[in-house]
Scaffold this motif. Structure first.
Motif, PDB file in Angstrom:
ATOM      1  N   LEU A  62      -6.428   1.941   1.520  1.00 12.14           N
ATOM      2  CA  LEU A  62      -5.191   2.416   1.220  1.00 12.14           C
ATOM      3  C   LEU A  62      -4.044   2.903   2.337  1.00 12.14           C
ATOM      4  O   LEU A  62      -3.179   3.148   2.017  1.00 12.14           O
ATOM      5  N   GLY A  63      -4.715   3.252   3.375  1.00 14.19           N
ATOM      6  CA  GLY A  63      -3.877   3.689   4.648  1.00 14.19           C
ATOM      7  C   GLY A  63      -3.363   4.986   4.352  1.00 14.19           C
ATOM      8  O   GLY A  63      -2.570   5.468   5.368  1.00 14.19           O
ATOM      9  N   LYS A 115      -1.902  -6.366  -5.694  1.00 17.35           N
ATOM     10  CA  LYS A 115      -0.725  -5.595  -5.735  1.00 17.35           C
ATOM     11  C   LYS A 115      -0.729  -4.284  -4.778  1.00 17.35           C
ATOM     12  O   LYS A 115       0.028  -4.014  -4.012  1.00 17.35           O
ATOM     13  N   PHE A 116      -2.125  -3.704  -4.959  1.00 16.96           N
ATOM     14  CA  PHE A 116      -2.327  -2.647  -3.863  1.00 16.96           C
ATOM     15  C   PHE A 116      -2.321  -2.953  -2.363  1.00 16.96           C
ATOM     16  O   PHE A 116      -1.686  -2.372  -1.629  1.00 16.96           O
ATOM     17  N   ARG A 117      -2.881  -4.136  -2.179  1.00 17.21           N
ATOM     18  CA  ARG A 117      -2.864  -4.698  -0.792  1.00 17.21           C
ATOM     19  C   ARG A 117      -1.366  -4.854  -0.315  1.00 17.21           C
ATOM     20  O   ARG A 117      -1.050  -4.527   0.768  1.00 17.21           O
ATOM     21  N   ALA A 118      -0.590  -5.475  -1.353  1.00 14.11           N
ATOM     22  CA  ALA A 118       0.861  -5.931  -0.773  1.00 14.11           C
ATOM     23  C   ALA A 118       1.490  -4.314  -0.485  1.00 14.11           C
ATOM     24  O   ALA A 118       2.328  -4.287   0.330  1.00 14.11           O
ATOM     25  N   MET A 119       1.459  -3.365  -1.654  1.00 13.61           N
ATOM     26  CA  MET A 119       2.034  -2.143  -1.438  1.00 13.61           C
ATOM     27  C   MET A 119       1.584  -1.410  -0.115  1.00 13.61           C
ATOM     28  O   MET A 119       2.274  -0.764   0.459  1.00 13.61           O
ATOM     29  N   THR A 120       0.279  -1.385   0.231  1.00 12.11           N
ATOM     30  CA  THR A 120      -0.183  -0.994   1.120  1.00 12.11           C
ATOM     31  C   THR A 120       0.466  -1.359   2.571  1.00 12.11           C
ATOM     32  O   THR A 120       0.995  -0.661   3.405  1.00 12.11           O
ATOM     33  N   GLU A 121       0.526  -2.553   2.604  1.00 12.42           N
ATOM     34  CA  GLU A 121       1.070  -3.364   3.710  1.00 12.42           C
ATOM     35  C   GLU A 121       2.647  -2.690   3.974  1.00 12.42           C
ATOM     36  O   GLU A 121       2.875  -2.354   5.033  1.00 12.42           O
ATOM     37  N   ASP A 122       3.224  -3.117   2.659  1.00 12.52           N
ATOM     38  CA  ASP A 122       4.697  -2.659   2.815  1.00 12.52           C
ATOM     39  C   ASP A 122       4.868  -1.308   3.058  1.00 12.52           C
ATOM     40  O   ASP A 122       5.848  -1.012   3.740  1.00 12.52           O
ATOM     41  N   ASN A 123       4.443  -0.351   2.306  1.00 13.95           N
ATOM     42  CA  ASN A 123       4.924   1.104   2.118  1.00 13.95           C
ATOM     43  C   ASN A 123       4.127   2.012   2.768  1.00 13.95           C
ATOM     44  O   ASN A 123       4.539   2.974   3.169  1.00 13.95           O
ATOM     45  N   ARG A 149      -9.610   4.596   0.077  1.00 16.60           N
ATOM     46  CA  ARG A 149     -10.154   3.504  -0.334  1.00 16.60           C
ATOM     47  C   ARG A 149      -9.969   3.101  -1.947  1.00 16.60           C
ATOM     48  O   ARG A 149     -10.231   4.026  -2.638  1.00 16.60           O
ATOM     49  N   LEU A 150      -9.814   1.819  -2.224  1.00 14.76           N
ATOM     50  CA  LEU A 150      -9.644   1.499  -3.767  1.00 14.76           C
ATOM     51  C   LEU A 150     -11.160   0.530  -3.762  1.00 14.76           C
ATOM     52  O   LEU A 150     -11.554  -0.454  -3.162  1.00 14.76           O
ATOM     53  N   VAL A 151     -11.887   1.045  -4.810  1.00 13.80           N
ATOM     54  CA  VAL A 151     -13.350   0.685  -4.952  1.00 13.80           C
ATOM     55  C   VAL A 151     -13.475   0.171  -6.152  1.00 13.80           C
ATOM     56  O   VAL A 151     -12.641   0.571  -7.280  1.00 13.80           O
ATOM     57  N   VAL A 152     -14.452  -0.776  -6.461  1.00 16.25           N
ATOM     58  CA  VAL A 152     -14.608  -1.611  -7.878  1.00 16.25           C
ATOM     59  C   VAL A 152     -15.872  -1.683  -7.939  1.00 16.25           C
ATOM     60  O   VAL A 152     -16.829  -1.884  -7.325  1.00 16.25           O
TER      61      VAL A 152
END
Ligand code: PRP
Length: 217
Positions: free
Chosen positions: A89-90, A205-213, A184-187
């Motif tokens: 998640l950065g 969606k989390f991957r996209a958000m993490t990369e963008d913001n 981290r996001l775990v499943v």
């Protein structure tokens, strides 16, 4: 449609995770109210959010009491649970380090009875014994770990360093870096099979958000 349950590590990680869940359209309003409730629901998306002590998040996810979890890599390394780690998640960035008095710099490998205090005994053991081949005495503590070398309980500590302020104010230094850490996001593994589409929608969606913001947090 059944509820998907998300376990969040109580505190700052939960707050940052909720920001991402809000920005991907989940209703997290209930969580922003300052209550002592530990479980929150988004009826529209059939999601439940539970607030869990950080070290328990991997347990809830492994046993399937939670389908998804947000937790620090430090906890995942220490708990060694059987689950999928899906997104870095950065945020919550910090380092796992061996710390101690500066006089011990470069001398640890030659010390035959090294005493290591840590909230992360499994991480400390793995680093010293499996990676460096160095037998050590591990002393498990639950907090204020920086105190241990100051009062002679241990030679060094294995602990998280974020700003370095705690070390500095207690006259200790980073002697060696074990690894970099972040949230981290775990499943849960069964959820990934049974609810793949819903889970992957959230993961993507989390991957996209993490990369963008969140790339620079
Ligand atoms: C953590 C960690 C260090 C400190 C590092 O402790 O164990 O002690 O934060 O942060 P810094 O580099 O920014 O100073 P925490 O605040 O969780 O408290 P604890 O000692 O009770 O475990």
């Amino acid at each position: 449609m059944r509820y998907l349950t998300v376990a969040l590590a109580k505190g700052r990680l939960a707050e940052l995770a909720m920001e991402i869940f809000s920005s991907i359209g989940m209703d997290c309003a209930q969580m922003k109210e300052k209550t002592r409730k530990l479980i929150f629901t988004d009826e529209e998306h059939k999601m439940k959010f539970i607030l869990v002590k950080a070290s328990d998040v991997p347990t809830y996810v492994e046993y399937g009491a939670a389908d998804i979890g947000v937790v620090g890599k430090d906890t995942l390394l220490e708990e060694g649970r059987n689950l999928y780690e899906m997104v870095d998640l950065g945020f919550g960035k910090c380092r796992m380090c061996v710390c101690g008095p500066n006089e011990l710099r470069g001398k640890l490998d030659d010390m035959s009875e090294l005493k290591v205090a840590s909230k992360y005994p499994a991480v400390a053991k793995h680093y010293f014994q499996d990676i460096k081949g160095h037998t050590i005495d591990i002393i498990k503590l639950n907090g204020s770990v920086e105190l241990a070398p100051l009062v002679g309980l241990s030679d060094v500590i294995v602990d998280i360093v974020e700003t370095g302020k705690t070390l500095k104010e207690n006259g200790l230094d980073v002697l060696e870096e074990v690894c970099q850490l972040s949230a981290r996001l775990v499943v849960n593994k069964v959820t990934m099979k049974m609810e793949r589409e819903r889970v992957m929608d959230i993961v993507n969606k989390f991957r996209a958000m993490t990369e963008d913001n969140f790339a620079n947090i």
